[in-house]
Structure formats: C-alpha cells, structure tokens
Design an enzyme around this catalytic site. Structure first.
Site, PDB file in Angstrom:
ATOM      1  N   GLN A  56       7.174  35.994  47.210  1.00  0.00           N
ATOM      2  CA  GLN A  56       6.326  35.823  46.038  1.00  0.00           C
ATOM      3  C   GLN A  56       5.412  37.015  45.779  1.00  0.00           C
ATOM      4  O   GLN A  56       4.931  37.181  44.654  1.00  0.00           O
ATOM      5  CB  GLN A  56       5.489  34.557  46.185  1.00  0.00           C
ATOM      6  CG  GLN A  56       6.298  33.269  46.148  1.00  0.00           C
ATOM      7  CD  GLN A  56       5.418  32.045  46.231  1.00  0.00           C
ATOM      8  OE1 GLN A  56       5.022  31.630  47.316  1.00  0.00           O
ATOM      9  NE2 GLN A  56       5.100  31.457  45.096  1.00  0.00           N
ATOM     10  N   ARG A  75      -2.975  33.560  55.619  1.00  0.00           N
ATOM     11  CA  ARG A  75      -1.644  33.076  55.971  1.00  0.00           C
ATOM     12  C   ARG A  75      -0.603  33.783  55.103  1.00  0.00           C
ATOM     13  O   ARG A  75      -0.716  33.773  53.876  1.00  0.00           O
ATOM     14  CB  ARG A  75      -1.565  31.558  55.772  1.00  0.00           C
ATOM     15  CG  ARG A  75      -0.193  30.977  56.075  1.00  0.00           C
ATOM     16  CD  ARG A  75      -0.133  29.471  55.863  1.00  0.00           C
ATOM     17  NE  ARG A  75       1.250  29.031  55.971  1.00  0.00           N
ATOM     18  CZ  ARG A  75       1.868  28.237  55.120  1.00  0.00           C
ATOM     19  NH1 ARG A  75       1.219  27.768  54.061  1.00  0.00           N
ATOM     20  NH2 ARG A  75       3.122  27.911  55.298  1.00  0.00           N
ATOM     21  N   HIS A 105       9.751  31.298  55.004  1.00  0.00           N
ATOM     22  CA  HIS A 105       9.262  30.754  53.747  1.00  0.00           C
ATOM     23  C   HIS A 105      10.338  30.945  52.686  1.00  0.00           C
ATOM     24  O   HIS A 105      10.136  31.633  51.682  1.00  0.00           O
ATOM     25  CB  HIS A 105       7.948  31.402  53.336  1.00  0.00           C
ATOM     26  CG  HIS A 105       7.135  30.569  52.399  1.00  0.00           C
ATOM     27  ND1 HIS A 105       5.788  30.316  52.577  1.00  0.00           N
ATOM     28  CD2 HIS A 105       7.472  29.897  51.262  1.00  0.00           C
ATOM     29  CE1 HIS A 105       5.336  29.553  51.590  1.00  0.00           C
ATOM     30  NE2 HIS A 105       6.350  29.287  50.773  1.00  0.00           N
ATOM     31  N   ASN A 154       8.127  26.611  56.433  1.00  0.00           N
ATOM     32  CA  ASN A 154       7.248  26.110  55.385  1.00  0.00           C
ATOM     33  C   ASN A 154       8.021  25.161  54.479  1.00  0.00           C
ATOM     34  O   ASN A 154       9.019  25.534  53.865  1.00  0.00           O
ATOM     35  CB  ASN A 154       6.692  27.250  54.533  1.00  0.00           C
ATOM     36  CG  ASN A 154       5.749  26.747  53.460  1.00  0.00           C
ATOM     37  OD1 ASN A 154       4.583  26.469  53.732  1.00  0.00           O
ATOM     38  ND2 ASN A 154       6.233  26.596  52.228  1.00  0.00           N
ATOM     39  N   GLU A 155       7.574  23.917  54.412  1.00  0.00           N
ATOM     40  CA  GLU A 155       8.120  22.911  53.496  1.00  0.00           C
ATOM     41  C   GLU A 155       9.643  22.801  53.570  1.00  0.00           C
ATOM     42  O   GLU A 155      10.355  23.080  52.609  1.00  0.00           O
ATOM     43  CB  GLU A 155       7.688  23.211  52.057  1.00  0.00           C
ATOM     44  CG  GLU A 155       6.216  23.033  51.812  1.00  0.00           C
ATOM     45  CD  GLU A 155       5.853  23.075  50.333  1.00  0.00           C
ATOM     46  OE1 GLU A 155       6.783  23.108  49.486  1.00  0.00           O
ATOM     47  OE2 GLU A 155       4.648  23.062  50.023  1.00  0.00           O
ATOM     48  N   ASN A 202       0.946  20.659  53.700  1.00  0.00           N
ATOM     49  CA  ASN A 202       0.775  21.179  52.344  1.00  0.00           C
ATOM     50  C   ASN A 202       0.618  20.002  51.390  1.00  0.00           C
ATOM     51  O   ASN A 202       1.434  19.080  51.410  1.00  0.00           O
ATOM     52  CB  ASN A 202       1.985  22.003  51.909  1.00  0.00           C
ATOM     53  CG  ASN A 202       2.088  23.328  52.639  1.00  0.00           C
ATOM     54  OD1 ASN A 202       1.245  23.660  53.473  1.00  0.00           O
ATOM     55  ND2 ASN A 202       3.113  24.091  52.341  1.00  0.00           N
ATOM     56  N   TYR A 227      -0.757  18.978  47.219  1.00  0.00           N
ATOM     57  CA  TYR A 227      -1.237  19.428  45.913  1.00  0.00           C
ATOM     58  C   TYR A 227      -1.742  18.294  45.031  1.00  0.00           C
ATOM     59  O   TYR A 227      -2.804  18.395  44.436  1.00  0.00           O
ATOM     60  CB  TYR A 227      -0.122  20.184  45.184  1.00  0.00           C
ATOM     61  CG  TYR A 227       0.142  21.556  45.747  1.00  0.00           C
ATOM     62  CD1 TYR A 227      -0.436  22.682  45.181  1.00  0.00           C
ATOM     63  CD2 TYR A 227       0.958  21.728  46.866  1.00  0.00           C
ATOM     64  CE1 TYR A 227      -0.204  23.951  45.700  1.00  0.00           C
ATOM     65  CE2 TYR A 227       1.193  22.993  47.395  1.00  0.00           C
ATOM     66  CZ  TYR A 227       0.602  24.099  46.815  1.00  0.00           C
ATOM     67  OH  TYR A 227       0.824  25.342  47.335  1.00  0.00           O
ATOM     68  N   GLU A 283      -1.760  24.432  52.684  1.00  0.00           N
ATOM     69  CA  GLU A 283      -1.657  24.800  51.268  1.00  0.00           C
ATOM     70  C   GLU A 283      -2.310  23.733  50.413  1.00  0.00           C
ATOM     71  O   GLU A 283      -2.233  22.535  50.714  1.00  0.00           O
ATOM     72  CB  GLU A 283      -0.197  24.918  50.798  1.00  0.00           C
ATOM     73  CG  GLU A 283       0.500  26.204  51.144  1.00  0.00           C
ATOM     74  CD  GLU A 283       1.877  26.292  50.515  1.00  0.00           C
ATOM     75  OE1 GLU A 283       2.070  25.742  49.404  1.00  0.00           O
ATOM     76  OE2 GLU A 283       2.761  26.911  51.131  1.00  0.00           O
ATOM     77  N   TRP A 310      -4.137  27.929  48.005  1.00  0.00           N
ATOM     78  CA  TRP A 310      -2.911  28.594  47.541  1.00  0.00           C
ATOM     79  C   TRP A 310      -3.086  28.968  46.076  1.00  0.00           C
ATOM     80  O   TRP A 310      -3.205  28.095  45.246  1.00  0.00           O
ATOM     81  CB  TRP A 310      -1.710  27.663  47.715  1.00  0.00           C
ATOM     82  CG  TRP A 310      -0.427  28.412  47.552  1.00  0.00           C
ATOM     83  CD1 TRP A 310       0.279  28.591  46.387  1.00  0.00           C
ATOM     84  CD2 TRP A 310       0.287  29.110  48.563  1.00  0.00           C
ATOM     85  NE1 TRP A 310       1.388  29.360  46.621  1.00  0.00           N
ATOM     86  CE2 TRP A 310       1.417  29.697  47.955  1.00  0.00           C
ATOM     87  CE3 TRP A 310       0.086  29.314  49.919  1.00  0.00           C
ATOM     88  CZ2 TRP A 310       2.347  30.457  48.651  1.00  0.00           C
ATOM     89  CZ3 TRP A 310       1.007  30.067  50.620  1.00  0.00           C
ATOM     90  CH2 TRP A 310       2.124  30.624  49.990  1.00  0.00           C
ATOM     91  N   GLU A 363       6.153  32.571  40.952  1.00  0.00           N
ATOM     92  CA  GLU A 363       6.134  31.133  41.222  1.00  0.00           C
ATOM     93  C   GLU A 363       7.559  30.580  41.204  1.00  0.00           C
ATOM     94  O   GLU A 363       7.915  29.720  40.410  1.00  0.00           O
ATOM     95  CB  GLU A 363       5.227  30.414  40.203  1.00  0.00           C
ATOM     96  CG  GLU A 363       5.002  28.935  40.465  1.00  0.00           C
ATOM     97  CD  GLU A 363       4.605  28.631  41.898  1.00  0.00           C
ATOM     98  OE1 GLU A 363       5.044  27.593  42.405  1.00  0.00           O
ATOM     99  OE2 GLU A 363       3.871  29.422  42.520  1.00  0.00           O
ATOM    100  N   TRP A 364       8.382  31.151  42.087  1.00  0.00           N
ATOM    101  CA  TRP A 364       9.742  30.689  42.297  1.00  0.00           C
ATOM    102  C   TRP A 364      10.522  30.578  40.974  1.00  0.00           C
ATOM    103  O   TRP A 364      10.484  31.500  40.177  1.00  0.00           O
ATOM    104  CB  TRP A 364       9.749  29.400  43.122  1.00  0.00           C
ATOM    105  CG  TRP A 364       8.981  29.543  44.400  1.00  0.00           C
ATOM    106  CD1 TRP A 364       7.774  28.979  44.716  1.00  0.00           C
ATOM    107  CD2 TRP A 364       9.319  30.370  45.531  1.00  0.00           C
ATOM    108  NE1 TRP A 364       7.346  29.382  45.962  1.00  0.00           N
ATOM    109  CE2 TRP A 364       8.279  30.237  46.497  1.00  0.00           C
ATOM    110  CE3 TRP A 364      10.395  31.215  45.835  1.00  0.00           C
ATOM    111  CZ2 TRP A 364       8.295  30.902  47.721  1.00  0.00           C
ATOM    112  CZ3 TRP A 364      10.415  31.880  47.056  1.00  0.00           C
ATOM    113  CH2 TRP A 364       9.373  31.719  47.981  1.00  0.00           C
ATOM    114  N   PHE A 387      -1.084  30.224  40.095  1.00  0.00           N
ATOM    115  CA  PHE A 387      -1.808  29.462  41.107  1.00  0.00           C
ATOM    116  C   PHE A 387      -2.901  30.267  41.790  1.00  0.00           C
ATOM    117  O   PHE A 387      -3.634  29.742  42.611  1.00  0.00           O
ATOM    118  CB  PHE A 387      -0.834  28.959  42.184  1.00  0.00           C
ATOM    119  CG  PHE A 387      -0.151  27.663  41.858  1.00  0.00           C
ATOM    120  CD1 PHE A 387      -0.707  26.450  42.234  1.00  0.00           C
ATOM    121  CD2 PHE A 387       1.049  27.644  41.169  1.00  0.00           C
ATOM    122  CE1 PHE A 387      -0.086  25.253  41.936  1.00  0.00           C
ATOM    123  CE2 PHE A 387       1.684  26.453  40.866  1.00  0.00           C
ATOM    124  CZ  PHE A 387       1.115  25.247  41.254  1.00  0.00           C
TER     125      PHE A 387
END
Length: 685
Positions: free
Chosen positions: A91, A170, A216, A271-272, A405, A407, A467, A514, A521-522, A530
């Site tokens: 990212q 991080r 990630h 991650n996730e 994580n 949101y 996150e 985050w 953003e992907w 963000f």
C-alpha cells in the site's frame, strides 16, 4: 402388572418432557449438532447455535436497547500502553520494480506491467503490456507501482512520525522484495535486506519501535501459477489441502527472524487471514482467479494451509530465536462486530454464529483447543479440513498476544438463507454513521463488545488492537486535513477501549490507528482515504500501469500533510489519557513557521511567511567551505529559498543539496521543524 406398566410409561413420558424442556430452555448448553433441524425444503436449516461460553446470552456490556449515543472522554490508560499507527508494504512502498523485487499477486491483480519481472511468467500473468485488470479492481488503472513512494521517501515518513511524537510503527515486509521468486533455499536479495535493515535502523534512531507483519497479502507471484502451483489454495487430487508453499514460507520467515530479530521484538505472522482467503476467493481481493473462486470451499482450503504455516513459523521462532532475541510473536485476525438485531434467541444465536464462523475460524485453533470451533465443524462438516494431532498441538497457544483488527459494527438477524459464511443470518447497518467505504459503519461501543467477547471466549488473552480506522473522501490537502469525522471515530473508539480496560477488566495493551497516511486502498485504489495524513500523490502518467494510466501516483514530489485526526491522536499518546475531540487548535497553521531558528550545525535560519499565501522564504547562514558547523565568524550567507506551506508541512526545493524536494514538519515537542534529511531546526524565541 398393567397398572405398574402404565405408571412406568407415564413416568418416562414426564421425564422425557422435562429433559426436552431443559434442553430447549434459553441459555441451555445444547450440542452443536442440535443446532440443526429440518427446513421446509428438506435441507438442514441452522436455527440456533448457542453452545460454548455465550449460551445465547445477549452480549455484554450493553444490554439490548442501551447502546451509547454519546461517549465519555475521560480517564487514563495503563502505564506503558502502546499507541501506534500502521501501514502495509504494497500500500505504501511503491518502487515495485526497484531493488530486484519480484512480482506479487497484487501486481498481477491490478494489471501492473509484470513482463520480465521475477515470477511474472505465471500461467495467467500478463504476456505483453498493457496488461489486463482483474474484474475485482474497482478503481481501474490504479496499482501499487508508486503508491506513496515510501520506498524512496521513507526519510520523509520518519520525519513525519517524529514530528507527531509517534513511538510505535507497524509495517509489513514484502516477501517478493526479499525473495523475488519466493525461493525455498538460498540467500535473500541483498538490496531488499539492505532497504529493510536501513529502514529499521532509521526507526530506532528516531526512537520509534518497529512492529513487523511478515505477510500482508503480497504473495510472490512465482508461487501461484495454476494448475501447477496453487499457493495457499493448493490441494491434492482428493481436494485436501497441501501446504506446498510451507518450505518457501519457512525459509522467508527464518531469514527475517535471523536478519532483523536483533532489532524487531514484535512479530505478526499474518494480517487478516480471513480477508486474504475469504475475500480473495472471488470477492474483490487478489488473486481472485479460477479455479479458486468458490467462497464456500476455497477459502477453507487456503485457511487451513495458512493456519499450519502460522503454527510452523511460531514454532520455528520459539525454538531458534525467542530465548535469545526476547521478542513476541502472534497473528492478527479481524472482525467487525455483529450486534443481535433483537433480543430474541434466534438473533442472538445468529450473531454468535457470525462471530464464531469468521473471527473464531482463525482464532479458535490458536486460542482454543487447537481445532476449528465445534459450531463450525457441525455446520460445515467435511468442508473444514482436519488437523493432525501434531498440528493441533502446534496450533494451540501459538501466539503471545491476540492481534485484533476492528473497524465497524452492524445489526445481525437470523435468516433461513445460509449466506456465504453459513451463519444463517443477514447484516444491516441502519442508523450507524457511514464512512466513505461501502462496508464501513461506525459505533465505538461495538469495539468494547468485541473486546469483551474475546475475553470471555479465550480466557482473557493479552490483546493488541492492531488496526482501526475511518475512510473519508478528499481531493485537496485542505479538505483532507479537516477530518472531524475521523477525530470523533478515534475519540469514541479509544474511549470504549479505555472503559473495556478499566471497567471490564479486558487486558488491552495497545491501539494502532490505520493508517499513517492515505495510501493504495487495495481494489478501491486511491479514491478511499484512511490516512491520518493527507497525501498529494502528484497524479500523472505511469507507463507501467494499465489503461487508463494518466491519473495515478508519480514518484518524487508527493506532499504529506497532517490531518486533525493526527493531532488528536498525538494528544492521546503524549498524555496517555482521553481528551475531548472538540478540543480547539488541534493542528498548527503555516504562520507557526514565522521566526528565527538554529539548525543542528548551529547555523541561523530565518523564515518569513507570506500572509494569505501558501508560500514563504528562508535565509540565514551556513558553514564556510571546509567546515561542518557555523561559528558566527566565517559563516557564509544561506538562501534565500522559496518555501511551500501546507498546514504544518513545509517544502523547500532548494534548501538541501541532497534533495530538490525537501519536506519538513512542525514538531510541538521539539518546537521546531523535523526535516526529511534528518536535520532539526529549533525555533529561537
């Protein structure tokens, strides 16, 4: 005799009814298999699933109908509480062909030109540019080719972190930058090692502690080339998971532990995993390719391989490195809270299933008994692969902390449709504040409930919220900096973290926002923001991006400007206690730069700010030829230089011989300017 027989039958009937009533009572401990009953179509319809710690009790600490409308901004956090921010390699780094980096699945997914790159010759890779874009990409033409250009601008990023008083950062290491082909043997690319080593050293010099994520989402493309290579999705002829990338993975993580573990003391394996397996199997994340597009099958094969890889990495670290390096290692899982829509048992059970089937999928094997949740096994049956007893042993307890994580929040209601996660429920976000992202709805109290759920289910683990963030659209730096909605997001969420610690006894040790700055953003590209720092990407032409490629980030001259949320968080981590989001003067304005300074070599600087304009000038003195410091006798004139000002950011295009675009940031703690070249100009009052 007949009378006694009739009496016995009656007694058995009464006992049977009593047992049935007890099993059906709200809060009873029914077996997972009892969660199924025949539906009208003859199939199994999941009606309730309340085995386990919750037992269909409404999740606390807020009973149904008592959710907070306002929040308390008071109270302190425990001494040593970790405040940080985070990013991910794909990212922010950019430099996608620099330093010998190999292609990743995200390069292929976005349509970046991977022709000739290491690993860029997979079965479905681009053969000639312009390359095709995966249908899952929403912002067509956007890639991580340049991103925030942090591969080249990391000294600027560190100056920014120093200016905001950040102490914990991080970030992730790019596997294909270390091993361009994802090699299972041999030495890593020296250029990749050098870059990460220099970056870690620069963080430590700035007194910023590194927190490293090993994976990630950027799988080396060389490891995924179906049908020969399946990456995390690999399986045998019978459809059972085959962890074919395990040797490659272990060689990569072993190398990172060996080379960086003397300075890195906090590791996250994955991650996730839910996101890069479930959403990557046809729901918008890379790789998103056939034959791995069945959301009710493929994610669970990939997830099984990932969990085994996690356990193996932790086992390796603990055996070879932990005693000497004295670090911690764990995994970060994600979940957006699901609140029962009503206080009926059906909705409570449905919400519980949603949590268990998503967060529990990757958490239960590690923080439970080494296997998937019993509720999942009952619902998914043969879809969930089996662990060997040795794998269960390695999985159980394979984390020194619970990385979480989180949101947003949504209401959850029971449904007769199993849905894509088999939870027999549907989500609705009516009434919640909506972020820029389609999926993001905020409620700080949802985080407090989730923290309590983790505490109850997994026997009070040590938790780091790794996150949390809020997306807001912006085009100009001024729009981006005025992010009051994000300020309230962080105020409300951290307030609920504080209450979870102080009132509920949840062992939360840290909170990472985050993210450090707006970035790629992907699949949503650069439209969703963000960051707590606005990035002016200097949009232009990228010949290595797919068409359309004329409005994408370009390297060299990207501006960073702190937002209100950054200044609010700075107050949090400087004082380690809650503060009102309505506090005035969260960020300084350009006029703060007006005045006299001394730099680190003792030379004088004078900045004039042109009121009403985003510009200024600087003049002063510099050391005479052959000298490195000013002595007020032999000094020679410096400047004038023309300055560009944006909030607490200053840019000078002719202030440094090493950079034509030198960026600096006002620092309240230093009462001066932290520059990207490492110098500090301290204001003289």
């Amino acid at each position: 005799m007949a009378r006694w027989l009739i009496l016995g039958l009656c007694l058995l009937t009464v006992l049977g009814i009593a047992v049935a009533i007890l099993l059906g009572t709200k809060g009873s401990r029914q077996s997972p298999d009892a969660a199924f009953r025949a539906g009208s179509g003859g199939g199994g319809v999941l009606m309730s699933s309340c085995s386990g710690p919750s037992r269909c009790e409404y999740p606390m600490p807020y009973p149904w109908g008592t959710w907070p409308v306002t929040y308390k901004y008071e109270g302190s956090f425990p001494d040593g509480f970790v405040w940080g921010v985070g990013t991910a390699a794909y990212q922010v780094e950019g430099g996608y062909k620099d330093g010998g980096r190999g292609a990743s699945v995200w390069d292929t997914f976005t349509g970046a030109n991977t022709v000739g790159m290491p690993g860029g010759n997979c079965s479905y890779c681009c053969k000639a540019p312009p390359c095709s874009i995966n249908p899952g990409v929403q912002d067509k033409g956007s890639t991580g080719n340049v991103a925030t250009d942090s591969y080249h601008m990391f000294p600027t990023d560190i100056a920014l972190m120093k200016a905001m008083g950040l102490k914990h950062y991080r970030f992730s290491i790019s596997w294909p930058r270390m091993f361009p082909h994802g090699e299972a043997t041999g030495d890593p690319d020296k250029r990749g090692v050098e870059w990460y080593s220099n970056f870690i050293d620069a963080l430590l010099k700035a007194k910023i502690t590194p927190y490293v994520t090993l994976y990630h989402w950027d799988l080396p493309q060389a490891l995924l080339s179906p049908p020969e290579k399946g990456g995390w999705w690999a399986r045998d002829a019978e459809g059972k998971p085959v962890n074919e990338v395990l040797p490659n993975w272990l060689h990569y993580v072993d190398t990172c532990f060996r080379l960086f573990g003397d300075r890195v003391k906090f590791w996250v394996t994955f991650n996730e995993a839910w996101t890069f397996t479930k959403l990557a199997s046809g729901a918008g994340k890379a790789p998103g390719i056939q034959p791995y597009m069945n959301p009710m099958l493929d994610p669970y094969i990939a997830g099984h391989n990932v969990l085994r890889a996690h356990a193996a990495a932790v086992d390796l670290y603990r055996r070879k490195y932990q005693a000497q390096q004295k670090g911690q290692i764990g995994i970060t899982n994600n979940f957006d809270w699901r609140e029962p829509k009503t206080n009926t048992e059906a909705d409570i059970a449905a919400a519980e299933r949603a949590i268990v089937f998503n967060l529990g999928w990757y958490s239960e094997p590690i923080f439970g008994d080494g296997d998937y949740p019993a509720e999942m096994r009952a619902a998914f049956k043969d879809t969930l692969p089996s662990f060997t007893e040795e794998e269960k042993r390695m999985l159980k307890g394979s984390a020194d902390f619970f990385g979480l994580n989180h949101y947003g929040t949504g209401w959850f209601s029971a449904s007769k449709d199993p849905g894509w996660d088999n939870s027999y429920g549907t989500v609705n976000e009516s009434g919640f504040v909506h972020g820029q992202s389609k999926w993001l709805y905020g409620a700080g109290w949802g985080l407090r409930k989730l923290l309590n759920w983790v505490k109850r289910r997994y026997n009070s683990p040590t938790i780091y919220v790794t996150e949390g963030g809020w997306s807001m659209a912006a085009i100009t730096p001024e729009q981006g900096a005025n992010d009051t909605g994000r300020v309230y997001y962080y105020a409300n969420y951290t307030s609920e973290v504080q209450r979870a610690i102080q009132e509920d006894g949840v062992d939360v040790r840290g909170y990472f926002a985050w993210s450090l700055m707006d970035n790629y953003e992907w699949e949503m590209g650069y439209k969703e923001r963000f960051g707590i720092t606005f990035v002016d990407y200097n949009f232009g032409l990228d010949p290595n991006a797919p068409l359309p490629n004329t409005a994408v980030p370009t390297p060299g001259n990207q501006l960073r400007r702190r937002k209100k949320s950054s200044c609010f968080l700075e107050m949090l981590w400087r004082n380690n206690k809650m503060t009102s989001p309505a506090a005035p003067n969260l960020c300084v304005e350009p006029l703060i730069f007006e005045g006299k300074y001394r730099d680190t070599s003792g030379c004088k600087r004078v900045i004039d700010v042109y009121i009403g304009h985003a510009t200024g000038s600087v003049s002063g003195t510099k050391p005479a030829a052959g000298k490195t410091v000013c002595d007020n006798v032999t000094d020679v004139p410096y400047g004038p230089g023309i300055l560009q000002l944006s909030g607490s950011t200053v840019i000078c295009k002719n202030c440094s011989p090493s950079s034509s675009f030198l960026q600096g940031f006002w620092s309240d703690s230093s009462l001066g300017i932290e520059w990207a070249d490492g110098s500090l100009w301290t204001k003289v009052f």
